[in-house]
Design a protein around this motif. Structure first.
Motif, mmCIF file in Angstrom:
data_model
loop_
_atom_site.group_PDB
_atom_site.id
_atom_site.type_symbol
_atom_site.label_atom_id
_atom_site.label_comp_id
_atom_site.label_asym_id
_atom_site.label_seq_id
_atom_site.Cartn_x
_atom_site.Cartn_y
_atom_site.Cartn_z
ATOM 1 N N LEU A 177 42.340 43.178 47.956
ATOM 2 C CA LEU A 177 42.456 44.523 47.081
ATOM 3 C C LEU A 177 43.510 44.324 46.064
ATOM 4 C CD1 LEU A 177 41.001 47.216 46.807
ATOM 5 C CD2 LEU A 177 42.617 48.244 48.278
ATOM 6 N N GLU A 178 43.185 45.033 44.732
ATOM 7 C CA GLU A 178 43.875 44.799 43.636
ATOM 8 C C GLU A 178 44.794 45.786 43.573
ATOM 9 O OE1 GLU A 178 40.633 45.388 43.846
ATOM 10 O OE2 GLU A 178 40.078 47.127 42.570
ATOM 11 N N THR A 179 45.667 46.567 44.396
ATOM 12 C CA THR A 179 46.622 47.429 44.534
ATOM 13 C C THR A 179 47.586 47.122 43.513
ATOM 14 O OG1 THR A 179 47.257 46.222 46.657
ATOM 15 C CG2 THR A 179 46.385 48.307 46.954
ATOM 16 N N ALA A 211 43.995 35.369 41.565
ATOM 17 C CA ALA A 211 43.676 35.582 39.966
ATOM 18 C C ALA A 211 42.669 36.806 39.735
ATOM 19 C CB ALA A 211 43.213 34.236 39.628
ATOM 20 N N HIS A 212 41.662 36.892 40.705
ATOM 21 C CA HIS A 212 40.892 37.897 40.494
ATOM 22 C C HIS A 212 41.431 39.273 40.849
ATOM 23 C CE1 HIS A 212 36.883 40.009 41.505
ATOM 24 N NE2 HIS A 212 37.580 40.935 41.911
ATOM 25 N N GLU A 213 42.441 39.272 41.760
ATOM 26 C CA GLU A 213 43.240 40.566 42.023
ATOM 27 C C GLU A 213 44.202 40.894 40.882
ATOM 28 O OE1 GLU A 213 41.532 42.224 43.954
ATOM 29 O OE2 GLU A 213 40.584 40.993 45.330
ATOM 30 N N LEU A 214 44.548 39.611 40.610
ATOM 31 C CA LEU A 214 45.720 40.115 39.426
ATOM 32 C C LEU A 214 45.042 40.326 38.149
ATOM 33 C CD1 LEU A 214 48.543 37.270 40.415
ATOM 34 C CD2 LEU A 214 48.694 39.667 40.579
ATOM 35 N N ALA A 215 43.878 39.881 37.941
ATOM 36 C CA ALA A 215 43.155 40.233 36.494
ATOM 37 C C ALA A 215 42.738 41.650 36.647
ATOM 38 C CB ALA A 215 41.864 39.550 36.573
ATOM 39 N N HIS A 216 42.621 42.459 38.004
ATOM 40 C CA HIS A 216 42.257 43.846 37.916
ATOM 41 C C HIS A 216 43.794 44.590 37.377
ATOM 42 C CE1 HIS A 216 38.647 44.322 39.726
ATOM 43 N NE2 HIS A 216 38.886 43.610 41.037
ATOM 44 N N GLN A 217 45.006 43.891 37.099
ATOM 45 C CA GLN A 217 45.800 44.684 36.841
ATOM 46 C C GLN A 217 45.893 45.144 35.302
ATOM 47 O OE1 GLN A 217 48.430 45.428 38.978
ATOM 48 N NE2 GLN A 217 46.694 44.283 40.247
ATOM 49 N N HIS A 251 35.786 47.157 36.069
ATOM 50 C CA HIS A 251 36.514 46.267 37.162
ATOM 51 C C HIS A 251 36.190 44.964 37.466
ATOM 52 C CE1 HIS A 251 39.013 50.252 38.459
ATOM 53 N NE2 HIS A 251 38.846 50.242 37.238
ATOM 54 N N GLU A 252 35.135 45.124 38.054
ATOM 55 C CA GLU A 252 34.709 43.814 38.782
ATOM 56 C C GLU A 252 34.106 42.709 37.842
ATOM 57 O OE1 GLU A 252 36.183 43.314 41.410
ATOM 58 O OE2 GLU A 252 36.246 45.401 42.316
ATOM 59 N N GLY A 253 33.109 43.217 36.927
ATOM 60 C CA GLY A 253 32.675 42.161 35.987
ATOM 61 C C GLY A 253 33.863 41.204 35.522
ATOM 62 N N PHE A 254 34.585 42.051 34.920
ATOM 63 C CA PHE A 254 36.070 41.300 34.126
ATOM 64 C C PHE A 254 36.937 40.551 35.150
ATOM 65 C CE2 PHE A 254 34.397 44.422 31.021
ATOM 66 C CZ PHE A 254 34.730 43.549 29.858
ATOM 67 N N ALA A 255 37.200 41.175 36.283
ATOM 68 C CA ALA A 255 38.085 40.231 37.083
ATOM 69 C C ALA A 255 37.389 39.253 37.723
ATOM 70 C CB ALA A 255 38.455 41.407 38.252
ATOM 71 N N GLU A 256 36.007 39.386 38.125
ATOM 72 C CA GLU A 256 35.355 38.230 38.590
ATOM 73 C C GLU A 256 35.314 37.164 37.408
ATOM 74 O OE1 GLU A 256 34.521 37.471 41.537
ATOM 75 O OE2 GLU A 256 33.418 35.850 41.208
ATOM 76 N N VAL A 272 26.998 43.256 40.534
ATOM 77 C CA VAL A 272 28.124 43.865 39.571
ATOM 78 C C VAL A 272 29.015 42.738 39.239
ATOM 79 C CG1 VAL A 272 29.992 45.623 39.343
ATOM 80 C CG2 VAL A 272 27.899 46.085 40.647
ATOM 81 N N TYR A 273 29.545 42.069 40.202
ATOM 82 C CA TYR A 273 30.403 40.793 40.206
ATOM 83 C C TYR A 273 30.018 40.027 39.135
ATOM 84 C CZ TYR A 273 33.401 42.987 43.718
ATOM 85 O OH TYR A 273 34.118 44.087 44.627
ATOM 86 N N ALA A 274 29.145 39.090 39.786
ATOM 87 C CA ALA A 274 28.493 37.668 39.243
ATOM 88 C C ALA A 274 27.673 37.919 37.979
ATOM 89 C CB ALA A 274 28.029 36.871 40.247
HETATM 90 ZN ZN LIG Z 1 37.658 42.889 42.490
#
Ligand SMILES: [Zn+2]
Length: 581
Positions: free
Chosen positions: A288-290, A313-319, A336-341, A495-497
């Motif tokens: 989780l991207e807390t 990297a994915h979770e840090l991209a969520h920052q 959130h998820e399209g960009f972080a992925e 949503v992700y891929a």
């Molecule tokens: Zn995510």
């Protein structure tokens, strides 16, 4: 007289309609979670003071919320239905309240005026609920060997504190956590102080000073160890480690500074003062991207440095895409998820070109595209890939001739020529085949590629006695990135891929320089605020033109994914089965 009575009646009805209209709404009409969030006010700041029992199963808490009324309010709602509330104060005055999970309604003794700032304090105790009020399986209160990990995605902070539980109402937070002296009590944000209390407990305080959505808050209380890892620019890097954090995890965590530097250069500078990782041995089942302290489970991130560092990297991209720019509603999850992925893929491709090859991103897209076409987990493998998957996944059972026939039909659908099918089945002895015999025959059949439904493959794996994960009922439903309708498929891989694919398609369409400039512009425009899928499309129209916007809309909304000409992908080219010659 008559006239007078009429005026009197009008006054009464006007007055009572003001009263009826001045109750704050119990909903913000989120398309996925209608019961989340409340209207009539804007939460600005939370002071959350929690005292944990020694087993962390119960808490005594006081939460004080500073808010501003956005309308006249005779009453308003918080999300908080489960724990026992003993007292509620509004601006220091006792207030009436009632609870009906997940809502709590508060009627202040004095009417709140539009634009008036007010403070509401709730005193409560009990065992935090762990689940949503609906059928969701998401949890929030995880107790394991190391202690408690409390999380809040998708919108679960209301299970342990009264809140306005909606991503569109971002606020600042102070968390004061009181627990046994031997515990480490952790929250995200800046560490403020740790005080030893006369009763032998310790209070640790953390401050989240930037506007934050509730689901980005994390707490952990127990046997964690703080590890300082220097600075990246002005940003303090610190991790909190559960005792069993593996070497692989440590290597992945050690990527933190490099990832922050990479994204700060590609995007805009990292927007917070701390960064790091919290490892948890609680059975989370997700990372989780807390905010500023991403939470990583030890259970499934323990054997592959490259894959684990992509998760970091994915979770840090969520920052950037999540914490800094937050979606407006849960149906805007693509933001959130399209960009972080996508950014996770970009980081892996940059960091491990020798291991992953120069076509890593393109291979992710080619692997996923058939699933996007079918809207469920359909894969296209070469015969070699498929043979390898069978060797790896099938178990030790011997299958009867009927089961062998069924397995062939599940894997090849109707593509298997009758003559080949008959020929193979004629060779199965009455005692049947084990996996080696089955694989040997399949690997000699005359085809190059196989397009198969993973659900069918799982059925074959199960017949052979191989391990099949426990799958939720709606497993395999993949939606277009911006077409989420219910919480059942909220975190589906579409949503992700496919979201990441849409973003890569945009990059190829407008070129590298324009693409990164575009992302930087979007982040600048919406930083510390909220953006929806529609905002993204509108931003594209204004910065890249209406045609690019319309084309991207197909990528986000259409049931069939658009063509991807640069990779030679078309949504019609994947009939189920093998290309038998
Ligand atoms: Zn995510």
């Amino acid at each position: 007289v008559r006239l007078k009575i009429l005026i009197f009646l009008c006054l009464i009805s006007a007055f009572s309609s003001v009263l009826a209209q001045s109750a704050g709404s119990d909903s913000l009409n989120d398309p996925i979670y209608a019961f989340m969030g409340n209207g009539g006010y804007d939460a600005l700041d939370y002071q959350i003071d929690l005292r944990f029992s020694s087993d962390k199963k119960t808490v005594v808490g006081i939460t004080t919320i500073e808010a501003i009324a956005t309308q006249d309010l005779s009453s308003f709602n918080l999300d908080f239905g489960r724990m026992t509330v003993s007292n509620v104060l509004v601006n220091g005055e006792s207030a009436r309240f009632s609870q009906a999970d997940p809502e709590m309604t508060i009627a202040p003794s004095a009417y709140l005026k539009k634009d008036q700032k007010f403070k509401v304090s709730v005193v409560y105790s009990g065992a935090p609920g762990t689940k949503l009020a609906t059928a969701s399986s998401f949890g929030s209160w995880f107790i394991g060997r190391t202690g408690l990990t409390a999380l809040a995605e998708p919108s679960l902070m209301f299970t342990w504190s009264p809140v306005n539980e909606h991503p569109s109402d971002k606020a600042t937070f102070t968390l004061k956590l009181t627990s046994s002296k031997t515990d480490t009590a952790i929250a995200n944000g800046e560490f403020v102080e740790r005080i030893d209390n006369p009763d032998g407990t310790t209070s640790s305080t953390y401050r989240i000073a930037t506007p934050t959505a509730t689901y980005f808050v994390v707490m952990a209380v127990g046997n964690w160890k703080l590890e300082e890892a220097g600075r990246v620019g002005d940003v303090r890097v610190r991790h909190y480690l559960a005792p069993k954090t593996s070497l692989v995890m440590r290597s992945a965590m050690a990527e933190t500074s490099r990832i922050i530097e990479f994204f700060s250069q590609k995007l805009i500078p990292y927007p917070f003062k701390e960064v790091g990782v919290l490892t948890s041995d609680n059975d989370l089942g997700f990372a989780l991207e807390t905010q500023t302290l991403v939470t990583l489970p030890l259970s499934w991130l323990d054997d592959d440095v490259v894959a684990s560092s992509e998760v970091v990297a994915h979770e840090l991209a969520h920052q950037w895409f999540g914490a800094l720019v937050t979606f407006k509603n849960h149906s805007d999850l693509f933001i959130h998820e399209g960009f972080a992925e996508y950014l996770g893929w970009v980081y892996s491709a940059y960091r491990y070109p020798d291991l992953l090859g120069s076509r890593y991103i393109e291979e992710q897209i080619e692997d996923f595209y058939p699933a996007a076409v079918y809207g469920r987990w359909v894969r296209k493998y070469t015969k070699e890939q498929f043979t390898y998957a069978m060797e790896y996944r099938l178990g030790q059972n011997t299958l009867s001739p009927e089961q062998i026939a069924k397995s062939m039909d599940l894997l090849f659908s109707s593509s298997l020529p009758t003559i080949i099918r008959a020929d193979v089945l004629a060779r199965v002895p009455s005692e049947g085949w084990n996996k080696f015999q089955f694989i040997a025959v399949i690997s000699r059949l005359p085809f190059d590629h196989l397009v198969f439904d993973y659900k069918n493959f799982y059925e074959v794996i199960a017949m052979f006695g191989g391990e099949v994960p426990e799958l939720p009922a709606n497993w395999g439903v993949l939606t277009p990135p911006a077409k989420l309708k219910s919480e059942d498929n909220l975190f589906n891989w579409g949503v992700y891929a496919r979201g990441a694919t849409a973003i890569h398609a945009l990059r190829l369409k407008i070129g590298d320089d324009a693409f990164w400039k575009l992302l930087r512009g979007f982040l600048e425009k919406y930083k510390f605020a909220n953006a929806s899928n529609a905002d993204w499309l509108e931003y594209l129209a204004s910065s890249a033109g209406q045609a690019v916007r319309d084309w991207q809309e197909h990528w986000l909304f259409d049931d069939l994914p658009p063509e991807f000409p640069e990779l030679g992908l078309k949504p019609t080219g994947f009939p189920l089965g093998a290309d038998f010659k």
